[in-house]
Design a protein around this motif. Structure first.
Motif, PDB file in Angstrom:
ATOM      1  N   ALA A 144       0.831  -1.207   0.000  1.00  0.00           N
ATOM      2  CA  ALA A 144       0.000   0.000   0.000  1.00  0.00           C
ATOM      3  C   ALA A 144       0.862   1.252   0.000  1.00  0.00           C
ATOM      4  O   ALA A 144       0.548   2.241  -0.675  1.00  0.00           O
ATOM      5  CB  ALA A 144      -0.931  -0.007   1.216  1.00  0.00           C
ATOM      6  N   LEU A 145       1.976   1.196   0.755  1.00  0.00           N
ATOM      7  CA  LEU A 145       2.882   2.343   0.794  1.00  0.00           C
ATOM      8  C   LEU A 145       3.506   2.591  -0.574  1.00  0.00           C
ATOM      9  O   LEU A 145       3.588   3.736  -1.039  1.00  0.00           O
ATOM     10  CB  LEU A 145       3.964   2.113   1.852  1.00  0.00           C
ATOM     11  N   ARG A 146       3.942   1.493  -1.210  1.00  0.00           N
ATOM     12  CA  ARG A 146       4.541   1.647  -2.530  1.00  0.00           C
ATOM     13  C   ARG A 146       3.523   2.191  -3.541  1.00  0.00           C
ATOM     14  O   ARG A 146       3.845   3.049  -4.366  1.00  0.00           O
ATOM     15  CB  ARG A 146       5.097   0.300  -3.007  1.00  0.00           C
ATOM     16  N   GLU A 147       2.284   1.676  -3.456  1.00  0.00           N
ATOM     17  CA  GLU A 147       1.247   2.172  -4.364  1.00  0.00           C
ATOM     18  C   GLU A 147       0.952   3.642  -4.090  1.00  0.00           C
ATOM     19  O   GLU A 147       0.757   4.434  -5.020  1.00  0.00           O
ATOM     20  CB  GLU A 147      -0.018   1.336  -4.204  1.00  0.00           C
ATOM     21  N   SER A 148       0.904   3.988  -2.797  1.00  0.00           N
ATOM     22  CA  SER A 148       0.661   5.380  -2.439  1.00  0.00           C
ATOM     23  C   SER A 148       1.784   6.276  -2.942  1.00  0.00           C
ATOM     24  O   SER A 148       1.546   7.365  -3.476  1.00  0.00           O
ATOM     25  CB  SER A 148       0.512   5.513  -0.923  1.00  0.00           C
ATOM     26  N   GLU A 149       3.026   5.812  -2.767  1.00  0.00           N
ATOM     27  CA  GLU A 149       4.166   6.596  -3.250  1.00  0.00           C
ATOM     28  C   GLU A 149       4.114   6.745  -4.769  1.00  0.00           C
ATOM     29  O   GLU A 149       4.436   7.812  -5.313  1.00  0.00           O
ATOM     30  CB  GLU A 149       5.473   5.935  -2.819  1.00  0.00           C
ATOM     31  N   ALA A 150       3.694   5.685  -5.459  1.00  0.00           N
ATOM     32  CA  ALA A 150       3.598   5.755  -6.920  1.00  0.00           C
ATOM     33  C   ALA A 150       2.518   6.755  -7.339  1.00  0.00           C
ATOM     34  O   ALA A 150       2.713   7.548  -8.268  1.00  0.00           O
ATOM     35  CB  ALA A 150       3.299   4.371  -7.484  1.00  0.00           C
ATOM     36  N   ARG A 151       1.386   6.708  -6.629  1.00  0.00           N
ATOM     37  CA  ARG A 151       0.323   7.663  -6.947  1.00  0.00           C
ATOM     38  C   ARG A 151       0.767   9.091  -6.651  1.00  0.00           C
ATOM     39  O   ARG A 151       0.495  10.011  -7.415  1.00  0.00           O
ATOM     40  CB  ARG A 151      -0.943   7.315  -6.154  1.00  0.00           C
ATOM     41  N   PHE A 152       1.429   9.265  -5.527  1.00  0.00           N
ATOM     42  CA  PHE A 152       1.905  10.592  -5.153  1.00  0.00           C
ATOM     43  C   PHE A 152       2.905  11.118  -6.179  1.00  0.00           C
ATOM     44  O   PHE A 152       2.897  12.294  -6.539  1.00  0.00           O
ATOM     45  CB  PHE A 152       2.539  10.548  -3.759  1.00  0.00           C
TER      46      PHE A 152
END
Length: 685
Positions: free
Chosen positions: A159-167
């Motif tokens: 989830a963190l990696r996905e969030s970082e990618a979205r950010f």
């Protein structure tokens, strides 16, 4: 061999009924790799000893294990070390091959300590000897718990990696500016979108040249203070609209949202509102223009309705005045100068003459006055009126006339244009009771689309402007809305009729132009008249020679639908010696012409009549009596008969109310005229 999946509740030793379990306890799902069903049963009994439900499946071949792993989810895998067709290392390899993170525990009665250590190094989580199954439940609980923790950790990392990618995508999207800083107004880092927004480079940012407080205009500082208070109290600040300075000093409207990171650091999201603000401004301009055009349309419709009413009143009133004035003149002609009744009749005539002036102004307002347009120079008209205007204004008003840079020409009735100038000057004088300055200016202008859009129903093109500006009391907006209405006045009772500016409005409209007023209370008023500019030679105005005599013996066909007017016109003409044949409508006139054997020298006809208009009657009679001349009369003109208030070129016209002198002179002028009989083209129906 694969044992069936069992889900029955456990039976503890000495019990003949199933144990009642807590309803929320989830079953333990165990995949048992074991060739002996009895050993598998012992494992299950041990796990059920705590009262926990167990779901299990026993497999003893690689194929069966792969199928079981694919078929459903498992919490743990237990495996015997050595079996005829399978081994624990092979089972561990299959588990790794599947990619599943499941605890793998060896349950065996033959494994030695060194072998167990090797298995642990290969990936097994623990080992339990079959004669010590009491260790199995704690080992499974521990490994299942740790597996769940690892799964949660993996999900969190994902989830963190996905969030970082979205950010990252958001930061690089070019739509939103992202800024990290602190509550003291320092900016630590920002994305390229924000830097483009404020016009700074990344190097300038790293050098500390970009500070939030310095970029905020003073009038918006209080919003920043409020956001800091909200951040410290709640960790977030409500989004707010503000403006930020660019490096070049210009401003950018923005929407800002801020949240706390680790104190005192913050993260802000900034959206450029320039396009939205421009769209809103454009929409507001469009709405204002629509509202203004609707107001102008309503005003035009109201003026048109009032004009029609005024024209109708003037028409009927002119017929009445024709009778009053004519009979008053008859009586005055019969009375001796010393007759005591003479003064009474003269007062009657004065009142009727004043009423005729009012109806004439009403007709000018309603654009139903017949005009004689000429090509004139507007500035030349002003020059000839200069001395008269000075006398009207008096010594306490300074008159300034600004000559135009170029002289434009217009086509209008000269007497009506003089009336416009005179009425505007008188109105300005009354607005400056203690004196002031009056400026009159003329000039050539081009009215474009933007002006026409804001001043309906103006048409674009070249115009000659007449501007009359005073330094008087001015007007508020409500007064300006009604300033051109007939009988509306701001003067005291008895000081005006309220027809001065309405007359100006009607004349300008009838001349194809438009008039607008600009005023503020205490700051004076400017009236601007725009008349269509034309490229033509100025018409030379020739004075009319009065006829030598008003009497005659010619034959006149009189056509008038109003009986009183017909009778008075008949009496006027017969008193002058004319032979008069009267008809009350066009049909009767046609029959008379067919039956009358002699010559008819003049057709005197009303313009507006039932069934057939005067011009149309003249056209019909012109075929059978080509030598007959025509004189039209009316107290009202209709656009369907008189195009824009102007009769066809060459048609003689006399405006009601008629008097003996007016009608006698006009009849004589037409009969004595050198022109050939006029060919009249009747308007289309």
């Amino acid at each position: 061999m694969t044992a069936p999946l069992l889900t029955a509740p456990p039976l503890l030793p000495g019990l003949t009924a199933p144990l009642l379990l807590p309803p929320l306890m989830a079953p333990l799902r165990v995949l048992i790799v074991e060739d002996l069903a009895t050993d598998a049963k012992l494992v299950v009994q041990e796990l059920r000893r705590t009262g926990r439900p167990v779901e299990f499946e026993r497999v003893d071949t690689p194929e069966a294990m792969r199928a079981a792993l694919a078929r459903r989810d498992w919490d743990v895998v237990t495996s015997d070390w050595a079996m005829p067709k399978f081994t624990a290392p092979a089972a561990l390899a299959i588990l790794k091959e599947s990619g599943l993170d499941l605890p793998f525990i060896i349950v065996s009665g033959t494994i030695g300590e060194e072998t167990a250590v090797e298995a642990m190094r290969a990936g097994a989580y623990d080992y339990v000897l079959k004669d010590k199954l009491g260790r199995l439940t704690p080992a499974i609980d521990r490994e299942v718990r740790e597996a769940k923790e690892r799964s949660a950790h993996r999900q969190s990392d994902r989830a963190l990696r996905e969030s970082e990618a979205r950010f990252l995508k958001l930061s690089e999207s070019g739509v939103i500016g992202i800024v990290t800083g602190d509550i003291h107004g320092n900016i630590i880092d920002a994305n390229e979108t924000y830097l483009r927004m404020v016009g700074y480079s990344r190097q300038e940012l790293l050098q500390g040249a970009v500070r939030w407080a310095d970029l905020t205009p003073p009038e918006f500082h209080h919003l920043g203070v409020r956001s800091v208070e909200q951040l410290q109290a709640k960790g977030t600040a409500l989004p707010w609209e503000t403006e930020t300075f660019r490096k070049d000093g210009s401003r950018v409207p923005v929407l800002v949202g801020v949240a706390m990171l680790e104190h005192p650091n913050t993260i802000a999201f900034i959206v450029d509102l320039t396009e939205r603000k421009q769209a809103e401004a454009g929409q507001k301009r469009a709405e204002d223009a629509l509202r203004k055009s609707e107001e102008q349309l309503r005003q035009a419709q109201k003026m048109e309705a009032v004009g029609r009413l005024a024209g109708g009143v003037a028409h009927d009133f002119n017929n009445v005045l024709s009778v009053i004035l004519s009979y008053a003149d008859f009586i005055l002609g019969d009375l001796k100068p010393s007759d005591p009744l003479r003064s009474d009749v003269e007062e009657i005539r004065k009142a009727a003459t004043r009423a005729a002036g009012l109806t004439r102004q009403l007709m000018m307002f309603s654009r139903q006055q017949v005009v004689e347009p000429k090509v004139i120079d507007l500035h030349e008209v002003l020059t000839t009126m200069d001395k008269m205007l000075q006398r009207i204004l008096g010594e306490d008003v300074e008159l300034v006339s600004l000559p135009p840079k170029s002289f434009g020409r217009v086509k209008a009735d000269p007497s009506h244009i003089e009336q416009v100038i005179l009425n505007l000057v008188v109105n300005a004088r009354d607005a400056m009771p203690t004196g002031g300055k009056l400026t009159i200016e003329t000039g050539n202008v081009i009215l474009d689309d933007s002006y026409a859009l804001g001043h309906l129903p103006t048409k674009t093109g070249p115009y000659v402007m007449l501007a009359v500006t005073d330094t008087g009391t001015g007007m508020d907006r409500e007064t300006q809305k009604r300033i051109f209405e007939p009988f509306f006045t701001t003067k005291d009772i008895g000081r005006g009729t309220g027809l001065g500016l309405s007359t100006v409005f009607g004349i300008v409209q009838q001349s194809g132009g438009n008039i607008w007023v600009y005023s503020e209370p205490g700051k004076g008023t400017t009236f601007k008249v725009y008349l269509p500019r034309i490229d033509a030679e100025i018409d030379v105005l020739r004075p009319l020679n009065a006829p030598a005599t008003l009497r005659g013996t010619e034959t006149i066909l009189l056509v008038e639908d109003e009986e009183q007017v017909r009778v008075i016109a008949l009496n006027i003409l017969r008193r002058q010696g004319y032979q008069v044949i009267s008809a009350q409508n066009a049909g009767e006139a046609l029959l008379i012409c067919e039956r009358h054997p002699g010559r008819i020298d003049l057709l005197l006809t009303d313009v507006v009549m039932p069934q057939m208009s005067g011009p149309e009657l003249a056209k019909r009679l012109g075929k059978s009596r080509p030598g007959m001349k025509v004189l039209c009369m009316s107290g009202y003109t209709d656009d369907s008969i008189v195009r824009h208030g102007v009769l066809e070129t060459g048609v003689a016209f006399v405006q009601k109310p008629i008097t003996p002198a007016l009608l006698s002179r006009k009849v004589r002028e037409v009969i004595d005229g050198d022109d050939l009989p006029v060919k009249i083209q009747a308007p289309p129906h």
